[in-house]
Design an enzyme around this catalytic site. Structure first.
Site, mmCIF file in Angstrom:
data_model
loop_
_atom_site.group_PDB
_atom_site.id
_atom_site.type_symbol
_atom_site.label_atom_id
_atom_site.label_comp_id
_atom_site.label_asym_id
_atom_site.label_seq_id
_atom_site.Cartn_x
_atom_site.Cartn_y
_atom_site.Cartn_z
ATOM 1 N N SER A 268 4.872 -0.124 12.506
ATOM 2 C CA SER A 268 4.695 -0.950 11.323
ATOM 3 C C SER A 268 6.030 -1.257 10.672
ATOM 4 C CB SER A 268 3.793 -0.237 10.315
ATOM 5 O OG SER A 268 2.465 -0.289 10.754
ATOM 6 N N GLY A 306 1.863 -4.707 12.461
ATOM 7 C CA GLY A 306 3.190 -4.144 12.235
ATOM 8 C C GLY A 306 4.241 -5.133 11.801
ATOM 9 N N GLU A 348 -3.187 -7.845 14.781
ATOM 10 C CA GLU A 348 -3.816 -7.147 13.650
ATOM 11 C C GLU A 348 -2.865 -7.005 12.462
ATOM 12 O OE1 GLU A 348 -6.652 -4.214 16.349
ATOM 13 O OE2 GLU A 348 -4.734 -3.487 15.609
ATOM 14 N N ARG A 351 -0.218 -5.415 6.365
ATOM 15 C CA ARG A 351 0.624 -5.590 5.174
ATOM 16 C C ARG A 351 1.125 -7.023 5.019
ATOM 17 N NH1 ARG A 351 4.432 -1.205 5.708
ATOM 18 N NH2 ARG A 351 2.954 -0.582 7.294
ATOM 19 N N ARG A 392 4.177 5.869 -0.412
ATOM 20 C CA ARG A 392 5.071 5.424 0.667
ATOM 21 C C ARG A 392 6.536 5.851 0.481
ATOM 22 N NH1 ARG A 392 6.031 0.703 1.756
ATOM 23 N NH2 ARG A 392 6.138 0.918 4.000
ATOM 24 N N TYR A 396 7.610 8.156 3.616
ATOM 25 C CA TYR A 396 8.593 7.733 4.601
ATOM 26 C C TYR A 396 9.742 6.930 4.006
ATOM 27 C CZ TYR A 396 4.250 4.988 5.396
ATOM 28 O OH TYR A 396 3.052 4.340 5.275
ATOM 29 N N CYS A 423 4.149 16.255 -10.753
ATOM 30 C CA CYS A 423 4.904 17.487 -10.730
ATOM 31 C C CYS A 423 5.564 17.665 -9.365
ATOM 32 C CB CYS A 423 3.941 18.636 -11.025
ATOM 33 S SG CYS A 423 4.639 19.761 -12.194
ATOM 34 N N GLU A 424 6.463 16.802 -9.044
ATOM 35 C CA GLU A 424 7.064 16.786 -7.711
ATOM 36 C C GLU A 424 8.394 16.049 -7.816
ATOM 37 O OE1 GLU A 424 6.538 18.177 -4.028
ATOM 38 O OE2 GLU A 424 4.760 18.038 -5.279
ATOM 39 N N TYR A 453 -1.190 -0.344 1.567
ATOM 40 C CA TYR A 453 -0.960 1.103 1.695
ATOM 41 C C TYR A 453 -0.550 1.752 0.369
ATOM 42 C CZ TYR A 453 -0.995 -0.468 6.504
ATOM 43 O OH TYR A 453 -1.357 -1.066 7.686
#
Ligand SMILES: Cc1ncc(COP(=O)(O)O)c(C=O)c1O
Length: 496
Positions: A268, A306, A348, A351, A392, A396, A423-424, A453
């Site tokens: 993708s 993709g 297909e 996005r 996202r 990644y 909290c991250e 996504y």
């Protein structure tokens, strides 16, 4: 790693720069007190190499936004004539705002550019009943990858014959639903699944029309977790290892299965068509091998999705016309080389249809200037969403862009990091973006290209309630998904 090379240098402000006091609620000092000391453009690092310091911090880069997005005379970002400030007042923030006409235009754009092909909109990128209806009305097919996605597609009025079901671990129930509802094709991914299908087809006295998903060994130029055709991963049958040919022969020989062809998806957010070329060559060679082994020529080939989109100014996606011309040429070349019949082709895109039409809108809660190594500082703009509505960047290292959307500003551009409220530490929405130096609590921040996504991968981390999705058409707002409420969450929470 992501193909764009993440994590460029940070904001470098001189040590002498005054920092904002903890708990400070606005950033006036950025404008009036010159937080960077002698605050000139060259005193502030430019962020990653690809990020260009904007001439006008209020400008909307038309490559990133849906076609109807402009600023009103009052400086408010509007979608199809409706201001995001009004949307925020009516439905709150965070909210995803979809430009319906733009979504439909992109879907149509693929159908027109790829005339004669089947275009399966990848529902995993974003699917609601209304989306399924739009896709059906624009004449596309739809691919789903769970029984629940299939149910939503059917609810939206999608013709089951135009639906494809994906998945590396489809349950018996999901396969049963697909067969009972007359799904047009099932993309098989394992020998276990083929066995299950054979049993079900006998039980239901029906035939399963299938494509066999293969791995072509192509390393798509994208992040490891979204590159799906190299060998060491969970999807598909390997061409190189011979399993793909075996699976094709097995399906061909199975009484309950009608083998239609081959499916390949290489990853993708791909910009380089070289990967598609290699994948096409390998799948066509497999078709030829299958023909030699069985005397049967496979009628269909699906090249997957993709196709990359512009999340930031550095992304330069191809148009559907250019993609169509490139892929058609590749297929024709390989078809001739192997002396094959012309297969019926499909793709297909997910996005590329659902991403650009939507923006996410957040409200700024806090602005903080943080000292970092080397005497530098970074401006953290915290908003009322985060990794629960867009995973996202954390998953990644995806890059996004953003603007202040409720007003224009005459303040200079300052490199900022837009972060969520979770909290991250990795709860980052936009790693590097220039926002006006007077960005402050209460401002609306809009993030373009947020349709794919984002809501589809949303979570309830920290008991966040998932944001609503609204669409705008001709100035009219309508709800696609309502906001989740605390009552929705508590309804799941059993206290004996
Ligand atoms: C099999 C398959 N097809 C299509 C897509 C859609 O990809 P994109 O949204 O990048 O076009 C995906 C994405 O994961 C996929 O796995």
């Amino acid at each position: 790693m992501d193909h764009r090379g993440r994590g460029g240098p940070s904001v470098h402000l001189p040590l002498s720069a005054p920092t904002m006091a903890e708990g400070s609620t606005t950033l006036p000092c950025m404008t009036h007190m010159h937080v960077a000391g002698s605050i000139h453009a060259d005193a502030v690092a430019q962020g990653p190499q690809w990020l260009v310091r904007p001439e006008d911090v209020n400008a909307l880069d038309e490559r990133l936004w849906s076609t109807s997005v402009v600023r009103s005379d009052e400086g408010v970002v509007t979608v199809a004539g409706l201001g995001v400030d009004q949307i925020a007042r009516e439905v709150g923030t965070p909210v995803y705002v979809v430009d319906e006409a733009d979504f439909r235009r992109r879907a149509r754009g693929f159908a027109e550019a790829f005339a004669g092909w089947d275009i399966y909109y990848a529902g995993k990128s974003f699917l609601t009943s209304k989306v399924a209806r739009w896709v059906a009305e624009e004449g596309l097919c739809l691919d789903v990858c769970s029984g629940n996605e299939l149910t939503v597609a059917l609810r939206g009025g999608m013709d089951p014959a135009k639906i494809g079901l994906h998945g590396n671990n489809k349950s018996v129930e999901e396969l049963r639903l697909a067969l009972e509802s007359g799904v047009g094709r099932i993309i098989v991914d394992s020998l276990d699944e083929i066995s299950r299908l054979e049993t079900l087809a006998t039980e239901l006295d029906t035939t399963a029309r299938v494509l066999v998903r293969v791995t072509t060994g192509v390393e798509a130029h994208t992040h490891e977790y979204i590159a799906t055709a190299h060998e060491d991963q969970k999807f598909g049958f390997s061409i190189q290892g011979g399993q793909a040919l075996m699976a094709l022969v097995r399906c061909q020989q199975s009484p309950g299965i009608e083998l239609r062809g081959i499916h390949s998806h290489i990853g993708s957010q791909i910009f380089d068509t070289h990967g598609f070329e290699v994948a096409a060559r390998r799948t066509m060679r497999l078709m030829a091998q299958f023909g030699q082994a069985t005397g049967v020529s496979l009628p269909e080939l699906d090249l997957g999705g993709g196709f990359g989109i512009a999340y930031t100014a550095e992304d330069t996606p191809a148009t559907p016309d250019a993609l169509s011309a490139g892929l058609t040429e590749i297929i024709e070349h390989e078809r001739r080389a192997y002396g094959l019949h012309q297969p019926h082709l499909s793709i297909e895109p997910g996005r590329a249809i659902s991403g650009p039409p939507a923006m996410a809108v957040y409200t700024v809660g806090t602005v903080k200037v943080v000292d970092i190594e080397g005497g530098a500082q970074r401006v953290y703009v915290s908003v009322d969403g985060g990794m629960s509505d867009n995973i996202r960047p954390a998953l990644y290292a995806a890059e996004y862009s953003a603007v202040v959307a409720n007003r224009t500003s005459t303040a200079r551009p300052v490199l900022c990091r837009v972060v969520g409220k979770h909290c991250e530490g990795g709860d980052i929405l936009v790693r590097d973006v220039f926002l006006p130096a007077d960005v402050r609590p209460g401002d609306l921040v809009a993030v373009p290209a947020s349709g794919a996504y984002s809501r589809a991968m949303a979570s309830n981390y920290n008991h966040a309630t998932k944001p609503p999705v609204v669409s705008v058409k001709d100035g009219q707002l309508s709800t696609m998904l309502r906001r989740e409420t605390l009552d929705d969450l508590l309804a799941l929470d059993v206290l004996d």
